[in-house]
Scaffold this motif. Structure first.
Motif, PDB file in Angstrom:
ATOM      1  N   THR A  18       0.756  -1.079   0.121  1.00  0.00           N
ATOM      2  CA  THR A  18       0.032  -0.034   0.014  1.00  0.00           C
ATOM      3  C   THR A  18       0.779   1.425   0.106  1.00  0.00           C
ATOM      4  OG1 THR A  18      -1.803  -0.999   1.197  1.00  0.00           O
ATOM      5  CG2 THR A  18      -1.822   1.322   1.425  1.00  0.00           C
ATOM      6  N   ILE A  20       0.617   5.807  -0.356  1.00  0.00           N
ATOM      7  CA  ILE A  20      -0.497   7.024  -0.264  1.00  0.00           C
ATOM      8  C   ILE A  20       0.183   8.039  -1.156  1.00  0.00           C
ATOM      9  CG2 ILE A  20      -1.155   8.712   1.437  1.00  0.00           C
ATOM     10  CD1 ILE A  20      -2.048   5.786   2.260  1.00  0.00           C
ATOM     11  N   TYR A  64     -12.597   5.239  -4.868  1.00  0.00           N
ATOM     12  CA  TYR A  64     -13.770   5.383  -3.841  1.00  0.00           C
ATOM     13  C   TYR A  64     -15.047   5.579  -4.177  1.00  0.00           C
ATOM     14  CZ  TYR A  64      -9.024   5.949  -1.515  1.00  0.00           C
ATOM     15  OH  TYR A  64      -7.735   5.718  -0.931  1.00  0.00           O
ATOM     16  N   PHE A 118     -12.885   6.702   2.991  1.00  0.00           N
ATOM     17  CA  PHE A 118     -11.486   6.596   3.051  1.00  0.00           C
ATOM     18  C   PHE A 118     -10.755   7.501   1.859  1.00  0.00           C
ATOM     19  CE2 PHE A 118     -12.889   2.731   5.027  1.00  0.00           C
ATOM     20  CZ  PHE A 118     -12.338   3.007   6.044  1.00  0.00           C
ATOM     21  N   GLU A 120      -9.744  10.429   1.546  1.00  0.00           N
ATOM     22  CA  GLU A 120      -8.699  11.305   1.779  1.00  0.00           C
ATOM     23  C   GLU A 120      -7.280  10.532   1.761  1.00  0.00           C
ATOM     24  OE1 GLU A 120      -9.205  13.524   5.219  1.00  0.00           O
ATOM     25  OE2 GLU A 120     -10.899  14.444   4.514  1.00  0.00           O
ATOM     26  N   GLU A 121      -7.105   9.284   1.727  1.00  0.00           N
ATOM     27  CA  GLU A 121      -6.161   8.762   1.738  1.00  0.00           C
ATOM     28  C   GLU A 121      -5.240   8.490   0.503  1.00  0.00           C
ATOM     29  OE1 GLU A 121      -7.237   4.478   2.682  1.00  0.00           O
ATOM     30  OE2 GLU A 121      -7.202   4.992   4.823  1.00  0.00           O
ATOM     31  N   ASP A 122      -6.233   8.731  -0.446  1.00  0.00           N
ATOM     32  CA  ASP A 122      -5.633   8.823  -1.921  1.00  0.00           C
ATOM     33  C   ASP A 122      -4.531   7.714  -2.157  1.00  0.00           C
ATOM     34  OD1 ASP A 122      -6.771  10.774  -3.103  1.00  0.00           O
ATOM     35  OD2 ASP A 122      -5.383  12.462  -2.158  1.00  0.00           O
ATOM     36  N   GLU A 123      -4.959   6.559  -2.106  1.00  0.00           N
ATOM     37  CA  GLU A 123      -4.043   5.242  -2.091  1.00  0.00           C
ATOM     38  C   GLU A 123      -3.659   4.668  -3.080  1.00  0.00           C
ATOM     39  OE1 GLU A 123      -4.390   0.686  -0.088  1.00  0.00           O
ATOM     40  OE2 GLU A 123      -5.399   2.396   1.085  1.00  0.00           O
TER      41      GLU A 123
END
Length: 221
Positions: A18, A20, A64, A118, A120-123
């Motif tokens: 993972t 970010i 998302y 989620f 805002e994680e911009d994963e």
């Protein structure tokens, strides 16, 4: 197309790393991952993670959406598949190929989606698919870790050249954009210690990428 909700069952056969996202411009994307829960970060330039068409790795940005939207996508996709299947002249003995293709499509979508809460994680995720690695070149990297949910699969990705799967010059130094210390451990002593650590690990190429945070730090409590 956006992916349906991720499921634990769909992830059991895959390993994932993972990231970010912090910067994304045109063909360039950078990502960071925290180091051992400290206030230090390593930023990786994911465009330098060169892979070939034969690689079992997939790197992509997570999408998302709400649960309702993802379920709607799933129903629509299955419906479209049914329409295509009914109009295609596929022999019974070959139907398993169509079913397998649909399953793989849904699995990939499930691996690269999360609930909109989620966002805002911009994963970003780097996913390893064992079934695309018949020679098991990366099988040893497919490992495990202990989480609050128990034992789960984990990809311990060794950043090194893999013939036929990555570029010949793939290295940690190549994909690392910068490493930031601090603000809680940004002292001159910490900086010198990390530089020494790079030497001992034969990673001297990372020295020029080390930065010290200039954000003021104030301990709470």
């Amino acid at each position: 197309m956006e992916a349906p909700a991720p499921s634990r069952q769909a992830r059991r056969s895959a390993g994932r790393l993972t990231f970010i996202q912090r910067h994304h411009r045109a063909r360039r994307a950078r990502a960071h991952a925290s180091i051992r829960r400290s206030s230090s970060y390593a930023y990786f330039d994911t465009t330098q993670l060169d892979v070939t068409e034969e690689t079992p790795l997939i790197i992509a940005q997570v999408s998302y959406d709400t649960r309702e939207a993802r379920l709607a996508w799933l129903k629509k996709t299955i419906g479209m598949f049914g329409e295509l299947l009914s109009s295609a002249d596929i022999p019974d003995e070959k139907l398993y190929l169509a079913a397998y293709t649909l399953f793989e499509r849904i699995k990939i979508f499930a691996l690269f989606t999360k609930h909109r809460g989620f966002i805002e994680e911009d994963e970003w995720r780097l996913v390893y698919l064992p079934d695309r690695d018949p020679q098991k070149k990366m099988h040893a990297m497919f490992h495990y870790f202990l989480s609050p949910r128990g034992v789960e699969p984990k990809l311990k990705f060794k950043v090194q050249p893999m013939p036929g799967m990555t570029s010949e010059d793939l290295s940690l130094e190549k994909i690392t954009d910068r490493i930031i210390l601090g603000p809680s451990i940004s002292s001159p002593l910490a900086h010198a210690s990390v530089l020494r650590m790079f030497e001992l690990l034969n990673r001297s190429g990372l020295k020029d990428k080390l930065r010290v945070s200039t954000i003021p730090f104030r301990a709470i409590g």
